[in-house]
Write a protein that holds these residues in place. Sequence first.
Motif, PDB file in Angstrom:
ATOM      1  N   GLY A  11      -3.275   2.385  -0.506  1.00  0.00           N
ATOM      2  CA  GLY A  11      -2.391   3.283  -0.685  1.00  0.00           C
ATOM      3  C   GLY A  11      -3.144   4.577  -1.086  1.00  0.00           C
ATOM      4  N   GLY A  12      -4.181   4.746  -1.369  1.00  0.00           N
ATOM      5  CA  GLY A  12      -4.478   6.709  -2.553  1.00  0.00           C
ATOM      6  C   GLY A  12      -5.003   6.848  -1.134  1.00  0.00           C
ATOM      7  N   ALA A  13      -5.463   5.914   0.143  1.00  0.00           N
ATOM      8  CA  ALA A  13      -6.163   6.886   1.253  1.00  0.00           C
ATOM      9  C   ALA A  13      -4.793   7.653   2.009  1.00  0.00           C
ATOM     10  N   ILE A  14      -3.470   6.079   2.284  1.00  0.00           N
ATOM     11  CA  ILE A  14      -2.597   7.750   2.297  1.00  0.00           C
ATOM     12  C   ILE A  14      -2.134   8.154   2.148  1.00  0.00           C
ATOM     13  N   GLY A  15      -1.293   8.293   0.473  1.00  0.00           N
ATOM     14  CA  GLY A  15      -1.438   9.158  -0.078  1.00  0.00           C
ATOM     15  C   GLY A  15      -2.176  10.792  -0.051  1.00  0.00           C
ATOM     16  N   VAL A  16      -3.437  10.542  -0.223  1.00  0.00           N
ATOM     17  CA  VAL A  16      -4.477  11.638  -0.135  1.00  0.00           C
ATOM     18  C   VAL A  16      -4.084  12.038   1.098  1.00  0.00           C
ATOM     19  N   VAL A  17      -4.072  11.393   2.328  1.00  0.00           N
ATOM     20  CA  VAL A  17      -3.326  12.184   3.558  1.00  0.00           C
ATOM     21  C   VAL A  17      -2.658  12.816   3.940  1.00  0.00           C
ATOM     22  N   SER A  29       0.413  -0.889   0.598  1.00  0.00           N
ATOM     23  CA  SER A  29       0.051  -0.092   0.035  1.00  0.00           C
ATOM     24  C   SER A  29       0.544   1.118   0.075  1.00  0.00           C
ATOM     25  N   LEU A  30       2.099   1.230   1.005  1.00  0.00           N
ATOM     26  CA  LEU A  30       2.916   2.661   0.790  1.00  0.00           C
ATOM     27  C   LEU A  30       3.483   2.563  -0.713  1.00  0.00           C
ATOM     28  N   ALA A  31       3.462   1.494  -0.938  1.00  0.00           N
ATOM     29  CA  ALA A  31       4.931   1.583  -2.392  1.00  0.00           C
ATOM     30  C   ALA A  31       3.267   2.788  -3.379  1.00  0.00           C
ATOM     31  N   ILE A  32       1.885   2.125  -3.306  1.00  0.00           N
ATOM     32  CA  ILE A  32       0.730   2.923  -3.817  1.00  0.00           C
ATOM     33  C   ILE A  32       1.218   4.402  -3.420  1.00  0.00           C
ATOM     34  N   GLY A  33       0.906   4.569  -2.075  1.00  0.00           N
ATOM     35  CA  GLY A  33       0.804   5.678  -1.822  1.00  0.00           C
ATOM     36  C   GLY A  33       2.260   7.122  -1.593  1.00  0.00           C
ATOM     37  N   VAL A  34       2.792   6.555  -2.492  1.00  0.00           N
ATOM     38  CA  VAL A  34       3.774   7.139  -2.449  1.00  0.00           C
ATOM     39  C   VAL A  34       3.829   8.154  -3.812  1.00  0.00           C
ATOM     40  N   GLY A  35       2.911   7.217  -5.280  1.00  0.00           N
ATOM     41  CA  GLY A  35       2.289   8.152  -6.391  1.00  0.00           C
ATOM     42  C   GLY A  35       1.452   9.124  -6.337  1.00  0.00           C
ATOM     43  N   ALA A  36       0.548   8.417  -5.602  1.00  0.00           N
ATOM     44  CA  ALA A  36      -0.881   9.101  -4.423  1.00  0.00           C
ATOM     45  C   ALA A  36      -0.299  10.352  -4.041  1.00  0.00           C
ATOM     46  N   PHE A  37       0.582  10.264  -3.008  1.00  0.00           N
ATOM     47  CA  PHE A  37       1.298  11.127  -2.644  1.00  0.00           C
ATOM     48  C   PHE A  37       1.680  12.355  -3.598  1.00  0.00           C
ATOM     49  N   THR A  38       2.281  12.072  -3.960  1.00  0.00           N
ATOM     50  CA  THR A  38       2.895  12.741  -5.589  1.00  0.00           C
ATOM     51  C   THR A  38       1.729  14.072  -6.075  1.00  0.00           C
ATOM     52  N   ILE A  39       0.902  12.607  -6.374  1.00  0.00           N
ATOM     53  CA  ILE A  39       0.003  12.895  -7.157  1.00  0.00           C
ATOM     54  C   ILE A  39      -1.100  14.047  -6.683  1.00  0.00           C
ATOM     55  N   ALA A  40      -1.588  13.813  -5.689  1.00  0.00           N
ATOM     56  CA  ALA A  40      -2.117  14.786  -5.129  1.00  0.00           C
ATOM     57  C   ALA A  40      -1.768  15.936  -4.361  1.00  0.00           C
ATOM     58  N   LEU A  41      -0.660  15.986  -3.805  1.00  0.00           N
ATOM     59  CA  LEU A  41       0.442  17.086  -4.160  1.00  0.00           C
ATOM     60  C   LEU A  41       0.599  17.761  -5.566  1.00  0.00           C
ATOM     61  N   ALA A  42       0.468  17.259  -6.232  1.00  0.00           N
ATOM     62  CA  ALA A  42       1.025  17.996  -7.775  1.00  0.00           C
ATOM     63  C   ALA A  42      -0.472  18.900  -7.801  1.00  0.00           C
ATOM     64  N   MET A  43      -1.771  18.141  -8.137  1.00  0.00           N
ATOM     65  CA  MET A  43      -2.966  18.848  -7.982  1.00  0.00           C
ATOM     66  C   MET A  43      -2.854  20.147  -6.688  1.00  0.00           C
ATOM     67  N   ALA A  44      -2.230  19.599  -5.815  1.00  0.00           N
ATOM     68  CA  ALA A  44      -2.907  20.976  -4.646  1.00  0.00           C
ATOM     69  C   ALA A  44      -2.174  22.620  -4.968  1.00  0.00           C
ATOM     70  N   ALA A  45      -0.572  21.686  -5.815  1.00  0.00           N
ATOM     71  CA  ALA A  45       0.504  22.965  -5.991  1.00  0.00           C
ATOM     72  C   ALA A  45      -0.382  23.289  -7.280  1.00  0.00           C
ATOM     73  N   GLY A  46      -1.236  22.566  -8.674  1.00  0.00           N
ATOM     74  CA  GLY A  46      -1.518  23.199  -9.627  1.00  0.00           C
ATOM     75  C   GLY A  46      -2.705  24.022  -8.965  1.00  0.00           C
TER      76      GLY A  46
END
Length: 425
Positions: free
Chosen positions: A353-359, A25-42
């Motif tokens: 993984g998605g929930a971890i990244g978004v949080v 899940s953490l492996a997926i979370g890394v990608g989810a975190f990067t994408i969610a943070l990129a959307m927030a920065a955008g």
Amino acid sequence: MKATDIIRRAGKNLRQAKARTVLTSLAIGVGAFTIALAMAAGNGGRDYLDTMIGALGSMRNINVMAKQDASAQSDNKPRKVGEQTQAAANSLGFRELTVADRTKIEKIEGVERVMPTFNLSAKSVTANGSDEYEADVQSQSDDSSIELTAGSLGDNYEIKPGQVVLPHVFVEAFGFKNAEAALGKTVNIAFDDATGKTFVRKFTIVAVDKEPTSPLAFYTNQFRISNSDGEAIAKAQRPEGAPETFFGFMVRVKEGADPNTVRDAINAAGNYEAQTFAEMRSSVMQVVNIVQYGLMGFGALAIIASIFGIINTQYISVLERTQQIGLMKALGARRKDVSRLFRYEAAWIGFLGGAIGVVLAFLVTLLNPVITKALELEEGTRLLQMDWVMSGILIVGLMLIAILSGYFPARKAAKLDPIEALRTE
């Protein structure tokens, strides 16, 4: 088996292999975190730039300049000393707009007002008995906002004739105690006319501008006067008998009219270069979008890498639970039920993984005040803004990706022969 029973069973199976589930899940979370943070920065970047661009003028404004003759540019060929071609001579000039251009543009459908812009050259400026200082003067030709530290302006930041907005850096230079003390005082701005004779115009200080808090803010220490005053000064500086010309026009589009349509009509009407403020905004936003998509690309690569982790985890799970699968099928579980069990397990991994990244991305957005202070931006600026709808879509998308990744392991589990599976040690 009921879907709810299969979902509960899938969750129970994952809890029995906590370490493996968390790592995948953490492996997926890394990608989810990067994408969610990129959307927030955008989102934050676009919002901040919208504010910055909005301060420059209304989206209903069109900046119009005379199209310069391409043939007037130098051909860059070697020349002997003293030799000058006609093209080189022409390149020294700058074609300005005329009264006829102004009249032509005013008649275009959708145009509400045409405001000329001027190049005003001031000789010196004094106030409150101070020494003479060099200064730039700008006429306020549109409704671009002005951040003020003292005083006030009319509707749409209108500066009336005889008024001036004092640059904050001149408060101390002119000997005023503070910005409020400068209000109502007189500023004397000296200009040279076409013959070199100096004339002085007096202006009353109605406001003092504010020092920008953002290093990205475009700011110049200019004395801002009304457009009518600017036009009168430009006329006084024009040589006798010379035609009235303008550096450019700021065209205001009527409410409800399409600025792009008006821009195209202006370009078609003559030798003009018209650009809407929306175009300027679009050009700046492209930079934000490129950065955002670049970050999202790194996140996508992390997710692609995690797909192999999901496949590996599911295959290991099938091998470890071969006897369990055989027992389930011997007790009446259908191939479809076994396949759904592993697909649901994959979906759980994708969801976690998605929930971890978004949080984690949301927790980073809580650092907005720290980021604002570090970049010396205006208080209250939020450069990271979560998009919860898109975050929800991201989580659902990761669940679907995880389900597709677990297709082959689930298929393998469903095709196991129950007798052979029960014999496995």
